[in-house]
Scaffold this motif. Structure first.
Motif, short mmCIF file in Angstrom:
data_model
loop_
_atom_site.label_atom_id
_atom_site.label_comp_id
_atom_site.label_asym_id
_atom_site.label_seq_id
_atom_site.Cartn_x
_atom_site.Cartn_y
_atom_site.Cartn_z
N ASP A 81 28.55 58.52 20.47
CA ASP A 81 28.02 59.55 21.36
C ASP A 81 28.61 60.90 20.93
OD1 ASP A 81 27.15 61.19 23.42
OD2 ASP A 81 28.30 60.18 24.99
N VAL A 82 27.74 61.83 20.56
CA VAL A 82 28.22 63.16 20.17
C VAL A 82 27.91 64.22 21.22
CG1 VAL A 82 28.10 62.62 17.71
CG2 VAL A 82 26.15 63.73 18.82
N GLY A 83 27.26 63.82 22.32
CA GLY A 83 26.94 64.77 23.37
C GLY A 83 25.52 65.30 23.30
N ALA A 84 24.73 64.76 22.39
CA ALA A 84 23.31 65.14 22.26
C ALA A 84 22.60 63.94 21.65
CB ALA A 84 23.16 66.36 21.35
N PRO A 85 21.28 63.81 21.90
CA PRO A 85 20.54 62.70 21.29
C PRO A 85 20.57 62.80 19.77
CG PRO A 85 19.22 63.87 22.94
CD PRO A 85 20.46 64.67 22.74
N ILE A 86 20.83 61.67 19.11
CA ILE A 86 20.94 61.64 17.64
C ILE A 86 19.65 61.10 17.02
CG2 ILE A 86 22.15 60.67 15.65
CD1 ILE A 86 24.64 60.44 17.41
N THR A 87 19.15 61.84 16.04
CA THR A 87 18.07 61.36 15.19
C THR A 87 18.67 61.17 13.80
OG1 THR A 87 16.39 62.56 16.44
CG2 THR A 87 15.82 61.94 14.19
N SER A 88 18.42 60.02 13.19
CA SER A 88 18.93 59.77 11.83
C SER A 88 17.86 59.07 11.01
CB SER A 88 20.21 58.92 11.88
OG SER A 88 19.92 57.64 12.41
N LEU A 89 17.95 59.23 9.70
CA LEU A 89 17.04 58.50 8.82
C LEU A 89 17.43 57.03 8.76
CD1 LEU A 89 16.29 60.71 5.69
CD2 LEU A 89 14.78 60.09 7.56
N VAL A 90 18.72 56.75 8.78
CA VAL A 90 19.22 55.39 8.66
C VAL A 90 20.34 55.16 9.67
CG1 VAL A 90 20.40 53.76 7.13
CG2 VAL A 90 18.71 55.30 6.19
N ASN A 91 20.29 54.04 10.35
CA ASN A 91 21.40 53.56 11.17
C ASN A 91 21.95 52.32 10.50
OD1 ASN A 91 21.62 55.23 13.58
ND2 ASN A 91 19.60 54.46 14.10
N ILE A 92 23.20 52.38 10.09
CA ILE A 92 23.84 51.20 9.52
C ILE A 92 25.13 50.95 10.29
CG2 ILE A 92 22.85 51.50 7.22
CD1 ILE A 92 25.56 52.57 6.29
N ASN A 93 25.57 49.72 10.27
CA ASN A 93 26.83 49.39 10.88
C ASN A 93 27.80 49.04 9.77
OD1 ASN A 93 28.89 48.76 12.57
ND2 ASN A 93 27.76 47.24 13.77
N ALA A 94 28.46 50.06 9.25
CA ALA A 94 29.45 49.89 8.18
C ALA A 94 30.82 49.85 8.84
CB ALA A 94 29.36 51.03 7.18
N PRO A 95 31.45 48.68 8.90
CA PRO A 95 32.73 48.58 9.61
C PRO A 95 33.74 49.58 9.10
CG PRO A 95 31.93 46.40 8.97
CD PRO A 95 31.03 47.41 8.32
N ALA A 96 34.49 50.13 10.03
CA ALA A 96 35.58 51.06 9.73
C ALA A 96 36.80 50.57 10.50
CB ALA A 96 35.19 52.48 10.13
N TYR A 97 37.96 50.67 9.86
CA TYR A 97 39.18 50.07 10.39
C TYR A 97 40.29 51.10 10.52
CZ TYR A 97 36.67 46.00 8.56
OH TYR A 97 35.72 45.07 8.28
N GLU A 98 41.12 50.90 11.53
CA GLU A 98 42.35 51.70 11.66
C GLU A 98 43.24 51.34 10.47
OE1 GLU A 98 43.09 54.05 13.78
OE2 GLU A 98 41.39 53.80 15.14
N PRO A 99 44.04 52.30 9.97
CA PRO A 99 44.88 52.04 8.79
C PRO A 99 45.84 50.87 8.96
CG PRO A 99 44.94 54.37 9.39
CD PRO A 99 44.15 53.67 10.44
N ASP A 100 46.29 50.61 10.20
CA ASP A 100 47.24 49.52 10.43
C ASP A 100 46.55 48.20 10.78
OD1 ASP A 100 46.36 50.29 12.92
OD2 ASP A 100 48.34 50.48 13.81
N ASN A 101 45.21 48.15 10.64
CA ASN A 101 44.46 46.95 10.98
C ASN A 101 43.41 46.64 9.90
OD1 ASN A 101 43.76 44.74 12.57
ND2 ASN A 101 42.19 45.91 13.67
N LEU A 102 43.83 46.73 8.64
CA LEU A 102 42.90 46.52 7.53
C LEU A 102 42.72 45.04 7.24
CD1 LEU A 102 44.20 49.18 4.97
CD2 LEU A 102 42.29 49.39 6.55
N PRO A 103 41.49 44.64 6.88
CA PRO A 103 41.30 43.27 6.41
C PRO A 103 42.01 43.10 5.06
CG PRO A 103 39.26 44.51 6.23
CD PRO A 103 40.25 45.40 6.90
N ASP A 104 42.35 41.85 4.73
CA ASP A 104 43.11 41.57 3.50
C ASP A 104 42.44 42.12 2.25
OD1 ASP A 104 45.10 40.33 4.94
OD2 ASP A 104 44.28 38.31 4.65
N GLU A 105 41.10 42.04 2.17
CA GLU A 105 40.42 42.52 0.96
C GLU A 105 40.60 44.02 0.75
OE1 GLU A 105 37.12 42.13 4.13
OE2 GLU A 105 38.83 40.94 3.49
N LEU A 106 40.74 44.81 1.84
CA LEU A 106 41.01 46.24 1.68
C LEU A 106 42.47 46.51 1.39
CD1 LEU A 106 38.75 48.10 4.28
CD2 LEU A 106 38.34 47.63 1.87
#
Length: 194
Positions: free
Chosen positions: A154-179
């Protein structure tokens, strides 16, 4: 332009990267979309921004001005403004806060599209929108080429985008082993020293 066509433009430009990336938000991800590589080709930038402008027009939203946060939003904001037939300006950081410089102004009550290249957490978008509101602008829409949150931010206004993807992002202290096994690269511009 459908999602696969848009992602194809990123792939063809070498802009859909895989590895270990530290995002501007401070989060880490195995996927990075380098919009600068997509937008460096004026023809490709024109295609993507024309598709975005068509998608925005289909929502019925009308804008008077496009405002983008520097650095990532400058090119995409300019080209979307050109496609919409309105002016485009940008905010930039002054002592860590977004501000208007270079003689830019936002007329009170102007209908604003806040335009980004990629939205992940929405921090830069919210900061840019705050600056627009301080000038008396009315943010009628937020736009981006890629919404990495899968549409959840939520940025405070309706969002229009060409692509919506769910690319996981992690806190630096909670990285998966592969990262954890790969050194992080920080390709974004926030926090760089000149």
């Amino acid at each position: 332009m459908d999602q696969e066509t848009v992602l194809g433009e990123f792939r063809d430009a070498g802009a859909l990267l895989e590895g270990h990336f530290k995002l501007s938000s401070g989060l880490h991800s195995s996927v990075y979309l380098q919009c600068a590589r997509v937008l460096m080709d004026p023809a490709r930038a024109g295609r993507l921004c024309a598709a975005f402008a068509d998608k925005l027009r289909a929502t019925g939203v009308e804008v008077d001005l496009v405002v983008s946060p520097a650095m990532g939003g400058v090119i995409v904001g300019y080209e979307v403004a050109r496609q919409l037939g309105v002016d485009g300006i940008f905010t930039e950081r002054v002592e860590g806060e977004f501000a208007l410089r270079r003689g830019f102004e936002i007329p009170k009550g102007a209908r604003i599209l806040m335009m980004e290249d990629v939205i992940t957490t929405g921090l830069s978008s919210r900061e840019c929108i705050k600056t627009i509101h301080e000038w008396g602008g009315d943010v009628v829409a937020a736009g981006c080429l890629v919404n990495r949150s899968g549409g959840d931010v939520d940025v405070g206004a309706p969002i229009t985008s060409l692509v919506n993807i769910n690319a996981p992002a992690y806190e630096p202290d909670n990285l998966p082993d592969e990262l954890k096994a790969i050194p992080a690269i920080k390709p974004g511009s926030r926090g760089l020293k000149s």
